[in-house]
Write an enzyme that holds these catalytic residues in place. Structure first.
Site, PDB file in Angstrom:
ATOM      1  N   GLY A   8      39.728 -35.196  16.566  1.00 20.19           N
ATOM      2  CA  GLY A   8      39.683 -36.139  17.181  1.00 20.19           C
ATOM      3  C   GLY A   8      40.405 -37.195  16.116  1.00 20.19           C
ATOM      4  N   GLY A  11      41.693 -40.589  15.864  1.00 17.77           N
ATOM      5  CA  GLY A  11      41.289 -41.742  17.189  1.00 17.77           C
ATOM      6  C   GLY A  11      41.066 -42.618  15.834  1.00 17.77           C
ATOM      7  CD  GLN A  12      36.925 -48.322  16.217  1.00 15.27           C
ATOM      8  OE1 GLN A  12      36.685 -47.398  17.459  1.00 15.27           O
ATOM      9  NE2 GLN A  12      37.009 -49.212  16.110  1.00 15.27           N
ATOM     10  NE  ARG A  37      44.125 -43.039  20.576  1.00 15.25           N
ATOM     11  CZ  ARG A  37      43.270 -44.406  20.190  1.00 15.25           C
ATOM     12  NH1 ARG A  37      43.481 -44.655  18.731  1.00 15.25           N
ATOM     13  NH2 ARG A  37      42.612 -44.994  20.594  1.00 15.25           N
ATOM     14  CG  ASP A  53      42.860 -29.395  25.094  1.00 15.48           C
ATOM     15  OD1 ASP A  53      42.405 -29.622  24.677  1.00 15.48           O
ATOM     16  OD2 ASP A  53      44.013 -29.412  25.407  1.00 15.48           O
ATOM     17  CB  ILE A  54      38.347 -30.274  21.418  1.00 13.63           C
ATOM     18  CG1 ILE A  54      37.383 -29.577  20.698  1.00 13.63           C
ATOM     19  CG2 ILE A  54      38.201 -30.618  22.378  1.00 13.63           C
ATOM     20  CD1 ILE A  54      37.643 -29.545  19.836  1.00 13.63           C
ATOM     21  CE1 TYR A 142      31.068 -41.615  24.816  1.00 11.50           C
ATOM     22  CE2 TYR A 142      29.499 -43.604  24.644  1.00 11.50           C
ATOM     23  CZ  TYR A 142      30.648 -42.953  23.740  1.00 11.50           C
ATOM     24  OH  TYR A 142      30.685 -42.662  22.941  1.00 11.50           O
ATOM     25  CE  LYS A 146      29.302 -39.816  22.753  1.00 16.11           C
ATOM     26  NZ  LYS A 146      30.094 -38.988  21.905  1.00 16.11           N
TER      27      LYS A 146
END
Ligand code: SER
Length: 319
Positions: A8, A11-12, A37, A53-54, A142, A146
């Site tokens: 990832g 990502g942010q 992305r 791709d995970i 989500y 988690k």
């Protein structure tokens, strides 16, 4: 940590964690792995980058073996709002990706950092000074991934001695890469509008208090926790951490001290509002402080100054 991959990476969090890890451990020792992305230019130019791709466990295993990886920062996941739109995909990526990472970590003896979130709590969790160990009955997909992820990481530690560690991140505020599909994203969008002198329409209502953190603190948390001596840790997955806690109007008032012409109105998105309402107001992060010295640097005031300065400069450089 000598050889690291970050999933990832575009990502942010990843787009700021990768440069921080590269400057600490050497650019050639940190593989940035992204999928969807397009990778930010600086990730491509400053060190190794892999398209991964995970969900592809064989490809992941190959990368770990080829590069003799010993530490995985596993960030690839769908955030809360987008996960609500695509619950099956959220399960596939968030849980399928995590078990692939843990399995490959078991086979190749890697340490794993896996972020959990304030989203791991739900409407029956005590909302104020939410304890480290408390009720976790989230009502979002989500949150379900988690909580399950926290438990799966603990299981891989106790059953297979995989050195898995994690924190429960609050909303993360940063200017370099925008978040995608989260409930706390308003706290980034509002700055982007403000520095461009555009009005901002907030999708959460006044009074919606949530934990937040500036990205620099989040990056430090991930690195510090992974460097902590294992013997210090009686908790592993996942530590409550926070830096500040505010409602949209409090953030707006802080921004207005710098940019007096900013305006805000409210148009509530019922899905994201319901998600935010189910999350705590403020976590108790004393266990993280006690066990590995967690200490955030940024407050609401200093984060706001840093965001405005950073975004202004970023916009100038990119225009
Ligand atoms: N920032 C995340 C979200 O809003 C929470 O971990 O989905």
């Amino acid at each position: 940590m000598k050889k690291i991959i970050v999933t990832g990476a575009s990502g942010q969090i990843g787009s700021e964690l990768v440069p921080a890890l590269r400057s600490r451990y050497g650019a050639d020792n940190v593989w940035a792995c992204g999928h969807k992305r397009p990778p930010p230019r600086q990730l491509l130019q400053a060190g190794p980058y892999l398209n991964l791709d995970i969900r592809d466990s064989a490809a992941l295993d190959q990368v770990i073996a080829d590069h003799k990886i010993d530490t995985i920062f596993h960030l690839a996941a769908l955030l809360s709002a987008v996960a609500e739109e695509k619950p099956q995909l959220a399960w596939e990526i968030n849980m399928g990706g995590l078990i692939n990472v843990l399995e490959t970590a078991r086979r190749h003896n890697c340490a794993v950092f896996h972020p959990s979130s304030i989203g791991a709590f739900g409407p029956t969790t005590p909302p104020d000074l939410t304890p480290q160990v408390t009720i976790q009955r989230p009502n979002t997909i989500y949150g379900v991934t988690k909580v399950a992820g926290e438990l799966l990481c603990d299981y891989y530690f106790s059953r297979f001695r995989v050195d898995s560690r994690g924190v429960r991140f609050p909303g993360l505020i940063s200017y370099k890469t925008p978040p995608g599909g989260g409930t706390t994203d308003y706290a980034v969008e509002i700055f982007r509008a403000a520095v461009q002198h555009k009005p901002y329409t907030c999708f959460l209502k006044k009074g919606t208090v949530l934990d937040m953190m500036y990205m620099e603190d989040a990056i430090n948390a991930a690195i510090t926790l992974m460097e902590a001596d294992s013997g210090q840790l009686s908790t592993r997955n996942a530590f409550n951490i926070t830096a500040m806690s505010f409602a949209p109007e409090e953030l707006f008032n802080e921004i207005r001290k710098h940019l007096p012409d900013v305006t805000i109105d409210y148009e509530i998105d019922p899905i994201r509002q319901a998600i935010a309402d189910s999350w705590p107001n403020r976590l108790d992060d004393s266990e993280a402080r006690r066990q590995w010295g967690w200490q955030p640097k940024y407050t609401l005031a200093t984060m706001t100054s840093a965001m405005i300065a950073g975004l202004t400069q970023h916009n100038q450089e990119n225009n």
